[in-house]
Design a protein around this motif. Structure first.
Motif, short mmCIF file in Angstrom:
data_model
loop_
_atom_site.label_atom_id
_atom_site.label_comp_id
_atom_site.label_asym_id
_atom_site.label_seq_id
_atom_site.Cartn_x
_atom_site.Cartn_y
_atom_site.Cartn_z
N TRP A 145 -1.61 2.35 8.52
CA TRP A 145 -1.73 1.86 7.15
C TRP A 145 -2.28 2.95 6.24
O TRP A 145 -1.81 3.16 5.12
CB TRP A 145 -2.64 0.62 7.12
CG TRP A 145 -2.85 0.10 5.75
CD1 TRP A 145 -2.03 -0.72 5.05
CD2 TRP A 145 -3.95 0.40 4.88
NE1 TRP A 145 -2.55 -0.96 3.80
CE2 TRP A 145 -3.72 -0.28 3.68
CE3 TRP A 145 -5.09 1.19 5.01
CZ2 TRP A 145 -4.61 -0.20 2.61
CZ3 TRP A 145 -5.97 1.27 3.95
CH2 TRP A 145 -5.72 0.58 2.76
N LEU A 146 -3.30 3.67 6.76
CA LEU A 146 -3.91 4.76 6.00
C LEU A 146 -2.88 5.82 5.66
O LEU A 146 -2.80 6.29 4.52
CB LEU A 146 -5.02 5.39 6.83
CG LEU A 146 -6.45 4.95 6.56
CD1 LEU A 146 -7.35 5.45 7.65
CD2 LEU A 146 -6.91 5.47 5.23
N SER A 153 0.29 7.10 -2.30
CA SER A 153 -0.52 7.48 -3.45
C SER A 153 -0.10 8.85 -3.99
O SER A 153 -0.25 9.12 -5.18
CB SER A 153 -1.99 7.50 -3.07
OG SER A 153 -2.30 8.68 -2.38
N ALA A 155 -1.50 11.56 -3.64
CA ALA A 155 -2.64 12.34 -4.09
C ALA A 155 -2.94 13.52 -3.16
O ALA A 155 -3.66 14.42 -3.53
CB ALA A 155 -3.87 11.45 -4.19
N PHE A 156 -2.40 13.47 -1.95
CA PHE A 156 -2.77 14.48 -0.97
C PHE A 156 -1.65 15.51 -0.81
O PHE A 156 -0.47 15.16 -0.77
CB PHE A 156 -3.06 13.83 0.38
CG PHE A 156 -4.26 12.95 0.34
CD1 PHE A 156 -5.53 13.49 0.45
CD2 PHE A 156 -4.14 11.58 0.17
CE1 PHE A 156 -6.65 12.69 0.39
CE2 PHE A 156 -5.25 10.77 0.11
CZ PHE A 156 -6.51 11.33 0.23
N GLU B 249 -6.92 -5.84 -1.35
CA GLU B 249 -7.19 -5.17 -0.08
C GLU B 249 -8.33 -5.85 0.66
O GLU B 249 -8.30 -6.01 1.88
CB GLU B 249 -7.58 -3.71 -0.34
CG GLU B 249 -6.49 -2.87 -0.94
CD GLU B 249 -5.26 -2.85 -0.07
OE1 GLU B 249 -5.37 -3.07 1.15
OE2 GLU B 249 -4.16 -2.63 -0.62
N SER B 293 -4.84 8.57 -8.93
CA SER B 293 -4.23 8.06 -7.70
C SER B 293 -5.14 8.33 -6.51
O SER B 293 -5.20 7.53 -5.59
CB SER B 293 -2.85 8.67 -7.49
OG SER B 293 -2.96 10.05 -7.29
N LEU B 294 -5.89 9.44 -6.56
CA LEU B 294 -6.82 9.72 -5.46
C LEU B 294 -7.95 8.70 -5.44
O LEU B 294 -8.27 8.14 -4.40
CB LEU B 294 -7.38 11.14 -5.59
CG LEU B 294 -8.34 11.55 -4.50
CD1 LEU B 294 -7.67 11.51 -3.15
CD2 LEU B 294 -8.89 12.95 -4.75
N PHE B 297 -6.75 5.47 -4.20
CA PHE B 297 -6.61 5.47 -2.74
C PHE B 297 -7.97 5.28 -2.07
O PHE B 297 -8.10 4.48 -1.13
CB PHE B 297 -5.97 6.80 -2.30
CG PHE B 297 -5.91 6.99 -0.81
CD1 PHE B 297 -4.99 6.28 -0.06
CD2 PHE B 297 -6.78 7.84 -0.17
CE1 PHE B 297 -4.93 6.44 1.31
CE2 PHE B 297 -6.72 8.01 1.20
CZ PHE B 297 -5.80 7.30 1.94
N ILE B 298 -8.98 5.98 -2.57
CA ILE B 298 -10.32 5.87 -1.99
C ILE B 298 -10.81 4.42 -2.10
O ILE B 298 -11.34 3.86 -1.13
CB ILE B 298 -11.29 6.83 -2.70
CG1 ILE B 298 -10.89 8.28 -2.44
CG2 ILE B 298 -12.71 6.60 -2.23
CD1 ILE B 298 -11.67 9.27 -3.26
N LYS B 300 -9.06 1.71 -2.40
CA LYS B 300 -8.25 0.83 -1.56
C LYS B 300 -8.72 0.89 -0.11
O LYS B 300 -8.93 -0.13 0.54
CB LYS B 300 -6.79 1.31 -1.62
CG LYS B 300 -5.81 0.27 -2.08
CD LYS B 300 -4.51 0.93 -2.43
CE LYS B 300 -3.45 0.68 -1.41
NZ LYS B 300 -2.14 1.21 -1.82
N VAL B 301 -8.91 2.12 0.38
CA VAL B 301 -9.32 2.29 1.77
C VAL B 301 -10.72 1.71 1.98
O VAL B 301 -10.97 1.02 2.97
CB VAL B 301 -9.28 3.78 2.16
CG1 VAL B 301 -9.86 3.98 3.54
CG2 VAL B 301 -7.87 4.30 2.10
N ARG B 304 -10.64 -2.00 2.13
CA ARG B 304 -9.99 -2.61 3.29
C ARG B 304 -10.68 -2.26 4.60
O ARG B 304 -10.89 -3.11 5.45
CB ARG B 304 -8.55 -2.14 3.35
CG ARG B 304 -7.80 -2.83 4.46
CD ARG B 304 -6.35 -2.53 4.33
NE ARG B 304 -5.63 -3.03 5.46
CZ ARG B 304 -4.50 -3.69 5.38
NH1 ARG B 304 -4.00 -3.94 4.21
NH2 ARG B 304 -3.90 -4.10 6.45
N LEU B 305 -11.03 -0.99 4.78
CA LEU B 305 -11.54 -0.56 6.07
C LEU B 305 -13.03 -0.24 6.03
O LEU B 305 -13.59 0.26 7.00
CB LEU B 305 -10.78 0.68 6.56
CG LEU B 305 -9.26 0.52 6.67
CD1 LEU B 305 -8.62 1.82 7.06
CD2 LEU B 305 -8.91 -0.55 7.67
#
Lengths: 306, 449
Positions: A145-146, A153, A155-156, B249, B293-294, B297-298, B300-301, B304-305
């Motif tokens: 999922w990650l 995203s 972004a990377f 999430e 977007s970064l 993402f942070i 979101k993660v 969720r986790l």
């Protein structure tokens, strides 16, 4: 005859569709059949990361594809250092081209077996450690999922997904899914498979990494310092590519220049020990190819000799 | 004898848990809910009563709904916690207006003043049975005879001495809620409702120039259970869609634990932490979009986790390899970086000598054999039951213990880089100085590429 031609036509169409789905260049037969369209460019125009080594780049048709999965495989957990190093050197090369941080999705077993990526080592290796994100998911599902979220995203600059062995939960479907994400986002995913077998996947290239003895340290006057351990050297075998024969290279990574050098002349496959003993064979053995029949089970003990 | 009565031992823990649950449920009336002993709750409803149709209606509503759940409840509303306690437990309950405070309190027994048993007994012995008896007495002799506690309680009950209740939870800086006529169960309904609430919260955030860093979604289930979901963000946020996305999430992560039952009737969104919100203008090269977007993402993660899943490296000033690095959650690191931007620069240090790419979490014991020189590297070593032959070695690099942090008995390390016959590179060290009288041991610590 007419029936035959129709069947051929149908096959061409299907091939074309498959090629489109897989994002590959059209098969030669189809391309020839569409000579008029060829001018518009059936060559794939995907961004590639060249290694700067002509022989290797030629084998890779210009370099690693930057919007797809590239698999890096090692034979055992003891080679984790070399596999990590090669994956990081690829990430470093990508990072130099595209701005953005690097995401390292770690495997929990590897963390116990071979430790975790170490910040000072990463810095010495030519990657800015403050631009490295370290993710430690508990389960493989979370890791997948990650990886998917990271690719989506965009972004990377590069995402490294570390797994061990050939888990059932990460099969062809999952790798295709990730490949599509990578293609949509235009970002590479480096799949780092520790102690894994060859496996059918959507990766555009698969490289087997083995550690190789390092060259000696180079002195300013060009001579080598005896007994010293210089830059890391990887023994790479190009296992999966469009190239029919698996090629083997010894590459030295120079972390200061962020550049690969050829450490030795390219030789025949390092897997040559798998070849039949009879020296007269000219064709490469099917044992080296992706579509070889799967051996049933693993060898745990040899038969008694007497 | 009542044969129909069941007798149980008291289960204090369960009673407390039940009281906590009731207190959670009472959060719908006011954020300031405090526990009172084993069986009571204080609700500070200052400024809340009009939302529920006035004090009378509110009290009736609370009592009726708790009654429907099967509790035997008494309650009172007054201008001091002491008086409400007295009237709720010893009087007839209800709403007590300011002017009738002394009259209402007067008829109650002295037990209603929250005094200890001994004092009540001695008051009763003197014939002081009702609070009116105490009110009629001169204060100075009372204080001399019974101490300051009695007068303090009396003043608290009459509202002459301010008494603060201690709420169970920190009060959110901002919160918005939505009362639903029809309970909702489906995840997408909860999320769209959360988005709606977030957009009403957006106005208040904008007015204050703030963005939320930690949001909490409180879900009140029809049968009284309350769920709280908190989600953090790496940078201040006020966009309703992204706030709802965070909870999407979060809901995914807690999927099984969140039992919607017959549905949720009240949703509240709290802003637990906030920061100043810097409005960014989009630039043309898309750098801003990448940043967004970064951080997306942070968030979101982390939602969720968990926030520990995604981490960034921080360097520390130490020569001990395992102390030189630190992994901090990415969600908090981003804010720190912004703070540090103005002041000191971040510490960055690359050691002169080679460091391994992978470091074991803790150095592992290994055996070493056949050193050519007494304090030199081994020619062969065994680690995890496998013997490795050494072809080349570099070292030693001595790293002394940090005496300002460690005990005296921590020994120095001599690090070596070893190359085995297979080309693998190991980082090992000898613990303790050679020839210092004590036996030395070897440890495996890391791997080079």
């Amino acid at each position: 005859m007419a029936g035959n031609a129709t069947a051929q036509d149908a096959i061409f169409t299907l091939r074309e569709q498959i090629a489109k789905m897989e994002g590959k260049a059209l098969p030669a037969a189809v391309a020839a059949g569409q000579a008029d369209l060829a001018a518009r460019g059936t060559q794939d125009q995907r961004a590639r990361l060249p290694f700067g080594i002509p022989v290797f780049d030629e084998a890779l048709e210009g370099g690693l594809i930057l919007d797809a999965i590239t698999e890096v495989r090692s034979l055992s957990m003891y080679d984790a250092g070399a596999a990590t190093g090669f994956a990081l050197s690829l990430a470093s090369s990508v990072e130099a081209r595209e701005s953005g941080p690097v995401l390292w999705i770690a495997d929990s077993l590897l963390a116990c077996e071979s430790g975790v990526p170490y910040v000072s080592g990463i810095a010495r290796f030519g990657v800015d450690p403050t631009a490295v994100f370290h993710a430690s998911p508990r389960k493989l599902d979370d890791a997948l999922w990650l990886a998917e979220a990271a690719l989506t995203s965009g972004a990377f600059a590069a995402t490294i997904l570390e797994i061990h062995g050939n888990p059932k939960a990460f099969g062809l479907t999952e790798s295709r899914r990730l490949n599509l994400r990578a293609k949509a986002a235009g970002r590479p995913l480096l799949l780092l498979r520790h102690a894994g077998e060859e496996e059918a996947s959507s990766a555009s290239f698969r490289l087997l990494v083995k550690p190789a003895p390092a060259l000696r340290r180079r002195l300013p006057d060009g001579t080598m310092l005896g007994g010293s351990i210089g830059h890391p050297v990887f023994q790479l075998t190009l296992e999966k590519s469009r190239n029919p024969a698996p090629l083997s290279f010894l590459l030295e990574w120079n972390p200061h220049d962020r550049q690969f050098h050829l450490a030795a002349e390219p030789g025949p496959s390092a897997l040559s020990w798998q070849r039949p003993a009879h020296p007269g064979t000219q064709l490469s053995a099917s044992a080296d190819r992706q579509d070889r029949p799967q051996a049933l089970g693993a060898v745990v003990a040899f038969e008694r000799a007497s | 004898m009542f044969p129909s009565i069941d007798v149980f031992d008291e289960d204090e823990k369960a009673d407390h848990a039940l009281l906590e649950a009731v207190a959670d449920w009472c959060d719908r009336y006011t954020p300031l809910v405090a526990l009172d002993g084993k069986d009571g709750l204080f609700l500070d409803i200052t400024g809340c009563a009009h939302l529920f149709g006035g004090e009378e209606v509110m009290l009736r509503n609370i009592l009726a709904r708790l009654g429907q759940m099967g509790f035997d409840v008494r309650g009172a509303i007054s201008s001091s916690p002491g008086l409400s306690w007295a009237v709720g437990r010893f009087g007839s309950g209800g709403v007590i207006a300011g002017e009738e405070m002394a009259d209402v309190l007067g008829v109650l027994p002295v037990q209603a003043l929250r005094l200890d048993e001994g004092m009540i007994a001695s008051l009763n012995k003197l014939g002081l049975k009702r609070i009116a008896d105490l009110l009629a007495m001169p204060r100075a002799p009372l204080a001399r005879r019974f101490g300051a506690q009695l007068l303090l309680r009396l003043d608290q009950a009459l509202g002459m001495n301010e008494e603060a209740i201690s709420p169970r939870r920190p009060v959110a800086a901002l919160s918005a809620e939505r009362q639903l006529a029809e309970p909702i169960q489906a995840e997408e309904h909860i999320l769209s409702m959360a988005g709606d609430i977030a957009s009403s919260l957006k106005l208040s955030l904008e007015a204050r120039g703030l963005g939320g860093r930690v949001f909490e979604l409180v879900l009140f289930r029809v049968d009284g259970r309350v769920f709280r979901l908190a989600a953090g963000t790496s940078r201040p946020l006020r966009d309703p869609r992204r706030i709802a996305g965070l909870f999407a999430e979060r809901l995914n992560a807690v999927h099984d634990e969140l039992d919607a039952g017959f549905g949720f009737e009240l949703l509240r969104l709290n802003v637990l932490q906030h920061d100043t919100f810097d409005v960014l203008q989009n630039d043309f090269d898309g750098q801003g979009a990448k940043e967004t977007s970064l951080s997306d993402f942070i968030d979101k993660v982390s939602a969720r986790l968990g926030s520990d899943c995604l981490q960034v490296y921080r360097l520390r000033q130490s020569h001990i390899p395992e102390r030189a690095e630190m992994l901090t959650p990415a969600i908090s690191a981003k804010g720190e970086k912004q703070q540090a931007k103005g002041g000191e620069t971040e510490y960055s240090f690359t050691p002169r000598s080679d460091r391994p790419l992978r470091l074991l979490r803790r150095p592992e014991r290994m055996e070493s054999f056949a050193a050519t020189i007494p304090d030199g590297p081994p020619q062969r070593f065994r680690w995890r039951h496998v013997v490795h032959d050494v072809i080349r070695a570099e070292g030693p690099e001595r790293i002394s213990p940090e005496w300002w942090l460690d005990d005296d008995n921590v020994e120095e390390r001599d690090y070596f880089r070893l190359e085995s016959d297979t080309g693998r590179l190991f980082w090992i060290f000898r613990l303790g100085r050679h020839n210092a009288g004590k036996p030395t041991t070897w440890r495996m610590h890391g791997f080079f590429a």
